[in-house]
Design a protein around this motif. Structure first.
Motif, short mmCIF file in Angstrom:
data_model
loop_
_atom_site.label_atom_id
_atom_site.label_comp_id
_atom_site.label_asym_id
_atom_site.label_seq_id
_atom_site.Cartn_x
_atom_site.Cartn_y
_atom_site.Cartn_z
N GLN A 19 5.64 32.12 28.84
CA GLN A 19 5.37 32.69 27.53
C GLN A 19 5.70 34.17 27.57
OE1 GLN A 19 0.79 32.36 27.69
NE2 GLN A 19 1.13 34.42 26.86
N CYS A 20 5.70 34.79 26.40
CA CYS A 20 5.75 36.24 26.32
C CYS A 20 4.32 36.79 26.40
CB CYS A 20 6.38 36.68 25.00
SG CYS A 20 8.12 36.22 24.82
N PRO A 21 4.16 38.04 26.86
CA PRO A 21 2.83 38.64 26.77
C PRO A 21 2.36 38.69 25.32
CG PRO A 21 4.29 39.95 28.16
CD PRO A 21 5.16 38.94 27.45
N ILE A 58 6.10 31.93 19.72
CA ILE A 58 7.33 32.64 19.37
C ILE A 58 7.00 33.96 18.67
CG2 ILE A 58 9.45 32.53 18.00
CD1 ILE A 58 9.41 29.50 18.45
N GLU A 59 5.99 33.93 17.81
CA GLU A 59 5.59 35.17 17.13
C GLU A 59 5.13 36.22 18.11
OE1 GLU A 59 5.86 36.07 13.86
OE2 GLU A 59 7.08 34.24 13.81
N ALA A 60 4.46 35.80 19.20
CA ALA A 60 4.05 36.77 20.22
C ALA A 60 5.26 37.49 20.80
CB ALA A 60 3.26 36.06 21.32
N CYS A 61 6.34 36.73 21.03
CA CYS A 61 7.57 37.35 21.54
C CYS A 61 8.11 38.37 20.55
CB CYS A 61 8.63 36.29 21.83
SG CYS A 61 8.20 35.12 23.13
N LYS A 62 8.15 38.00 19.28
CA LYS A 62 8.68 38.90 18.26
C LYS A 62 7.86 40.18 18.19
CE LYS A 62 10.58 35.21 15.31
NZ LYS A 62 10.46 34.53 13.99
N HIS A 63 6.54 40.05 18.21
CA HIS A 63 5.68 41.23 18.10
C HIS A 63 5.75 42.09 19.36
CE1 HIS A 63 3.03 38.91 14.99
NE2 HIS A 63 4.16 39.33 14.48
N TYR A 64 5.92 41.43 20.48
CA TYR A 64 6.01 42.17 21.74
C TYR A 64 7.36 42.86 21.89
CZ TYR A 64 5.50 43.10 26.77
OH TYR A 64 5.41 43.71 28.00
N GLY A 65 8.38 42.32 21.24
CA GLY A 65 9.73 42.86 21.37
C GLY A 65 10.49 42.25 22.52
N MET A 66 10.27 40.95 22.75
CA MET A 66 10.91 40.27 23.87
C MET A 66 11.74 39.11 23.34
SD MET A 66 9.02 38.92 27.32
CE MET A 66 9.96 38.39 28.76
N ASP A 67 12.94 38.93 23.89
CA ASP A 67 13.77 37.80 23.48
C ASP A 67 13.12 36.48 23.88
OD1 ASP A 67 15.83 39.33 22.36
OD2 ASP A 67 16.80 39.61 24.30
N TYR A 68 13.39 35.44 23.09
CA TYR A 68 12.81 34.13 23.37
C TYR A 68 13.86 33.02 23.35
CZ TYR A 68 12.80 34.03 18.25
OH TYR A 68 13.16 34.10 16.92
N ARG A 69 15.15 33.41 23.35
CA ARG A 69 16.23 32.44 23.39
C ARG A 69 17.34 32.97 24.29
NH1 ARG A 69 16.54 31.81 16.89
NH2 ARG A 69 16.51 34.05 17.19
N GLY A 70 18.02 32.04 24.93
CA GLY A 70 19.18 32.43 25.72
C GLY A 70 18.88 32.59 27.19
#
Length: 584
Positions: free
Chosen positions: A96-98, A513-525
């Motif tokens: 996961q993203c932080p 996925i929203e956690a990634c967006k808010h954290y500023g981390m990519d979640y694809r690729g």
């Protein structure tokens, strides 16, 4: 008739299963477990954090709200294998993203294991600051008799917060902390039992107690002794064992390990008894070439209290310990040795210096988190998921085929003891060498058990080795790492990318996925965030371009430059991803 009875029994167990909900605010609390007041990370304004109690086959749903303000967070469910739920493992940067401040995140998974576990943050340096608690999975068919249950936790404790301590450790600044120079792990100020000192545990006479013992320490293990109450081991790390009478031997618990023991109380209440625990000095000082720090005391005392009116006996002092070798335990189910071996993976644990910073390596690679969590990479690069290249050099990836019997040989080539932990599995422990025996010779010793004990965390002796086996039947991306938090942040990790081509069932929830967006981390690729050409790793985080060694503030938010940060170099804008399959 027998089949009908078994069917009805199975149906009744399913009918009794329930969903257990927790709604948690993760926030700052002021506490003074050893008399020194400091901020700690608590839950719903309370610390210590609450114990989770669930039954086998329950569904556990925990929603967290990050109200820390200045730190990202997340929770890992230590020892829970998360079969078919790899996205719920909680390892930040991997599964996961932080979770950044002012964000929420839900963990939702079935509990299909029994035994003693714990939850803790897997975001840099956070659980030694308090974000941790017991997780007990109760078994309606526990194999041994007991009258009541007790949970005991053990840990080291620090007066400085972990972001400060991590900066001491992962910097070149001439900073002295507890008489240890920068670049050396800071030494704890004290030890705790049940997140306090001078803890009293009330018992009744003539009862058998099942005691769940959890080491939540950041750095040293602990030696435990119950005065006048010999104990019998019945579980380690979620694996039931045949009863093993330990008598007066000290129980050595490494960081992240769990034991369950049975004790029977005496038939009178004429006196109370001391429980002695000491932090493992062999992990603290010998690797540094010093005897000890003047005035340092790692002893912690609790008491079995039969009668509050009776005095509490004085603390005991031990100068030597008779430890039991847990590799000799026998699993209750007597599961046979996994064979034949399909693949042997050898991992050499060593030291390195990178830009003047002391780091750890596995096979000469120091771990660094990438711009995309490795599990999300596995889900979004299509047929490239079985190519280790896409995960990035510094995730140290090992891609495993579904169903393979894996033999893992770990050579510890330095003076530190290391509690090594594998996510996603309880593995068989075939052997562990004595200290200073060098690397695995390539042939087994004569005493390999036909029914090896299974654990998820094993202490490696200094300059020694250990051999494990497990079956690669749990698709996901699982961390393999030392459970000393200082060593985690200094790169002593690798990833087991297990059967990534069998992850078609997995869909990442929207709030993840929203956690990634808010954290500023990519979640694809791939590891570099490239969604068009998974084999183009331009921009992946490497030791020579990472800022992980500069201003390493642990879980402080916003994240430091690099490693998927929103303040890193501008991410590639490749347009709509063609390989993504995220979301529900």
């Amino acid at each position: 008739m027998l089949l009908t009875a078994l069917f009805l029994l199975a149906c009744s167990q399913i009918a009794l299963a329930k969903t257990v909900y927790y709604d948690w605010s993760i926030d700052w609390v002021t506490a003074s477990p050893d008399g020194f007041s400091r901020p700690v990370i608590g839950i719903n304004g309370q610390w210590p954090c609450p114990q989770i109690d669930v039954d086998l086959n329950d569904r556990l749903v925990v929603t967290i709200h990050n109200n820390l303000g200045n730190e990202s967070t997340g929770l890992h469910w230590h020892g829970i294998n998360q079969y078919r739920h790899a996205d719920m493992d909680g390892s930040a940067g991997v599964a996961q993203c932080p979770v950044p401040p002012n964000s929420s995140f839900t963990y939702d998974f079935p509990v299909n294991q029994v035994g003693t576990y714990w939850y803790h943050s897997h975001t840099q340096g956070q659980y030694p600051d308090g974000l941790r608690g017991p997780l007990i999975v109760h078994d309606p068919n526990f194999p041994y008799h007991f009258d009541e249950e007790i949970t005991m936790t053990f840990s080291d404790w620090y007066h400085d917060q972990m972001p400060t301590l991590l900066n001491y450790y992962q910097s070149t600044a001439d900073v002295t902390n507890n008489s240890i120079q920068a670049g050396q792990p800071p030494i704890p100020e004290s030890g705790l039992i049940n997140d306090s000192q001078n803890n009293t545990i009330h018992v009744k006479p003539g009862k058998t107690y099942l005691i769940h013992m959890i080491d939540m320490a950041n750095f040293p293990g602990v030696a435990v002794y119950f005065d006048g109450h010999p104990f019998t081991a019945v579980e380690v790390d979620g694996t039931y064992t045949e009863q093993h009478f330990l008598g007066d031997q000290n129980l050595r618990i490494a960081p992240a390990q769990r034991w369950s023991v049975l004790i029977t109380t005496k038939n009178d209440t004429s006196k109370n008894f001391v429980i002695f625990a000491t932090l493992d000095v062999n992990m603290l000082f010998p690797p540094l070439g010093i005897a000890s720090i003047k005035g340092w005391n790692g002893n912690t005392t609790a008491w079995l209290v039969y009668d509050d009116a009776k005095p509490l006996p004085p603390q005991k002092t031990f100068y030597s310990f008779d430890f039991f070798d847990d590799v000799a335990l026998v699993p209750y189910d007597r599961a046979p040795l996994l064979e034949p071996v399909d693949r042997r993976i050898t991992m050499d644990l060593q030291n390195a210096s990178i830009d003047g910073i002391a780091r750890f390596t596995i096979n000469d690679v120091t771990y660094l988190p990438q711009r995309v969590p490795s599990l999300y990479t596995a889900l979004t690069v299509g047929n490239y998921s079985t190519d280790p290249v896409v995960y990035g050099v510094n995730t140290n990836p090992f891609v495993l085929k579904y169903g393979e019997i894996i033999e893992l040989v770990i050579n510890n080539r330095h003076e530190n003891l290391h509690p090594m932990h594998l996510h996603g599995h309880q593995f068989q422990v075939l052997e562990r060498s004595f200290p200073d025996t060098g690397s695995f010779p390539g042939t087994y010793m004569a005493n390999v058990s036909a029914t090896p004990i299974r654990r998820d965390t094993v202490m490696l002796n200094k300059n020694g080795w250990s051999v494990w086996r497990f079956k690669a039947d749990n698709p996901g991306v699982w961390l393999f790492h030392c459970h000393i938090e200082y060593h985690i942040t200094s790169g002593l990790m690798a990833t087991m990318v297990e059967a990534p081509d069998h992850l078609g069932h997995l869909r990442i929830p929207k709030d993840h996925i929203e956690a990634c967006k808010h954290y500023g981390m990519d979640y694809r690729g791939n590891a570099a965030g490239n969604t068009r050409n998974p084999l183009d790793l331009n921009g992946q985080v490497l030791a020579n371009n990472a800022s992980a060694f500069i201003n390493n503030n642990g879980a402080i938010y916003p994240p430091p430059l690099g490693a998927g940060s929103s303040t890193s170099k501008k991410r590639r804008a490749y347009g709509p991803p063609k390989l993504a399959r995220l979301g529900k």
